[in-house]
Scaffold this motif. Structure first.
Motif, PDB file in Angstrom:
ATOM      1  N   ASN A 163       0.839  -1.180   0.000  1.00 43.87           N
ATOM      2  CA  ASN A 163       0.000   0.000   0.000  1.00 43.87           C
ATOM      3  C   ASN A 163       0.881   1.239   0.000  1.00 43.87           C
ATOM      4  N   SER A 164       0.241   2.401   0.025  1.00 49.64           N
ATOM      5  CA  SER A 164       0.927   3.669   0.244  1.00 49.64           C
ATOM      6  C   SER A 164       0.072   4.494   1.204  1.00 49.64           C
ATOM      7  N   PHE A 165       0.743   5.389   1.929  1.00 50.66           N
ATOM      8  CA  PHE A 165       0.081   6.254   2.907  1.00 50.66           C
ATOM      9  C   PHE A 165       0.334   7.685   2.460  1.00 50.66           C
ATOM     10  N   GLN A 166      -0.736   8.401   2.076  1.00 48.26           N
ATOM     11  CA  GLN A 166      -0.590   9.742   1.524  1.00 48.26           C
ATOM     12  C   GLN A 166      -1.553  10.713   2.184  1.00 48.26           C
ATOM     13  N   LYS A 167      -1.038  11.865   2.561  1.00 48.94           N
ATOM     14  CA  LYS A 167      -1.849  12.938   3.138  1.00 48.94           C
ATOM     15  C   LYS A 167      -2.713  12.444   4.284  1.00 48.94           C
ATOM     16  N   GLY A 168      -2.129  11.617   5.155  1.00 45.15           N
ATOM     17  CA  GLY A 168      -2.813  11.165   6.358  1.00 45.15           C
ATOM     18  C   GLY A 168      -3.721   9.958   6.200  1.00 45.15           C
ATOM     19  N   GLY A 169      -3.720   9.322   5.010  1.00 49.35           N
ATOM     20  CA  GLY A 169      -4.609   8.175   4.831  1.00 49.35           C
ATOM     21  C   GLY A 169      -4.013   7.076   3.969  1.00 49.35           C
ATOM     22  N   TRP A 170      -4.416   5.856   4.264  1.00 51.87           N
ATOM     23  CA  TRP A 170      -3.994   4.714   3.460  1.00 51.87           C
ATOM     24  C   TRP A 170      -4.735   4.730   2.136  1.00 51.87           C
ATOM     25  N   GLN A 171      -4.070   4.289   1.090  1.00 45.43           N
ATOM     26  CA  GLN A 171      -4.656   4.239  -0.245  1.00 45.43           C
ATOM     27  C   GLN A 171      -5.167   2.816  -0.526  1.00 45.43           C
ATOM     28  N   GLU A 172      -5.413   2.508  -1.786  1.00 41.64           N
ATOM     29  CA  GLU A 172      -5.948   1.196  -2.140  1.00 41.64           C
ATOM     30  C   GLU A 172      -4.896   0.108  -1.894  1.00 41.64           C
ATOM     31  N   GLU A 173      -5.293  -0.884  -1.123  1.00 38.54           N
ATOM     32  CA  GLU A 173      -4.396  -1.961  -0.728  1.00 38.54           C
ATOM     33  C   GLU A 173      -4.305  -3.026  -1.823  1.00 38.54           C
ATOM     34  N   LYS A 174      -3.105  -3.559  -1.992  1.00 43.55           N
ATOM     35  CA  LYS A 174      -2.895  -4.671  -2.923  1.00 43.55           C
ATOM     36  C   LYS A 174      -2.454  -5.863  -2.084  1.00 43.55           C
ATOM     37  N   ARG A 175      -3.142  -7.003  -2.247  1.00 43.26           N
ATOM     38  CA  ARG A 175      -2.838  -8.192  -1.444  1.00 43.26           C
ATOM     39  C   ARG A 175      -2.361  -9.328  -2.328  1.00 43.26           C
ATOM     40  N   MET A 176      -1.390 -10.063  -1.803  1.00 42.04           N
ATOM     41  CA  MET A 176      -0.892 -11.276  -2.457  1.00 42.04           C
ATOM     42  C   MET A 176      -1.144 -12.409  -1.474  1.00 42.04           C
ATOM     43  N   PHE A 177      -1.990 -13.350  -1.871  1.00 41.56           N
ATOM     44  CA  PHE A 177      -2.271 -14.482  -0.986  1.00 41.56           C
ATOM     45  C   PHE A 177      -1.257 -15.589  -1.265  1.00 41.56           C
ATOM     46  N   SER A 178      -0.023 -15.215  -1.056  1.00 40.83           N
ATOM     47  CA  SER A 178       1.112 -16.104  -1.250  1.00 40.83           C
ATOM     48  C   SER A 178       2.161 -15.620  -0.253  1.00 40.83           C
ATOM     49  N   ASP A 179       2.841 -16.526   0.343  1.00 38.90           N
ATOM     50  CA  ASP A 179       3.812 -16.131   1.355  1.00 38.90           C
ATOM     51  C   ASP A 179       5.045 -17.014   1.268  1.00 38.90           C
TER      52      ASP A 179
END
Length: 135
Positions: A62-78
Motif C-alpha cells: 500500500n501507500s500512505f498519503q496525506k494522512g490516509g492509506w490508499q488502495e491496498e494490494k494483497r498477495m495471498f502467497s507467502d
C-alpha cells in the motif's frame, strides 16, 4: 542490527535494497515483517511503498498519503518461512518497485509518489536482521 532499522536513501531508477534476516515467532504468533519507503523520518510521513508480510497468510502492499492509506494490494502467497533465513530485494524501476524473495521474482508495486520524494527506508517486525544493503 537494530530493529526497528532506518536508513536515509535517495531513490533513482536502478536503485536496489537487499534485506537479509530470519523471521522469528514470539509468543506462538505468526511473525510479521514491515518495510516502508518513507518521505521523512516523522511517524506521520507519507509512505511511498508499504510492504507487510503476514507469514502463513499474505503480503500486503500500500501507500500512505496525506494522512490516509490508499488502495491496498494483497498477495495471498507467502514465500517467507518462520525460523528460516530470507533475502528480500526491492529493485526501483521507472514505473514500479519489483520485489524478489530468495532470488525469485515475487511481485511489483506501481509508483504512487515520485521517487525523489522518498528519503527514508524503515524495516521492522519479528525478525533478526543480518544485513540491509543499498546499491
Amino acid at each position: 542490527m537494530p530493529n526497528p532499522y532506518q536508513q536515509s536513501v535517495s531513490l533513482a531508477v536502478g536503485f536496489m535494497v537487499k534485506i537479509m534476516g530470519n523471521l522469528e515467532s514470539s509468543c506462538g504468533k505468526n511473525p510479521e515483517l514491515v518495510v516502508d519507503f518513507c518521505t521523512g523520518i516523522e511517524e506521520d510521513s507519507d509512505i511511498a511503498f508499504h510492504f507487510r508480510v503476514y507469514t502463513n497468510s499474505m503480503v500486503v502492499m500500500n501507500s500512505f498519503q496525506k494522512g490516509g492509506w490508499q488502495e491496498e494490494k494483497r498477495m495471498f502467497s507467502d514465500p517467507f518461512m518462520p525460523g528460516q533465513p530470507f533475502e528480500l530485494r526491492f529493485l526501483v524501476l521507472e514505473n514500479e518497485y519489483k520485489v524478489f524473495v530468495n532470488n525469485e521474482s515475487f511481485c511489483q508495486f506501481a509508483h504512487r509518489l515520485p521517487l525523489q520524494s522518498v528519503k527514508m527506508l524503515k524495516v521492522k517486525g519479528d525478525t533478526v536482521l543480518t544485513s540491509v544493503d543499498t546499491f
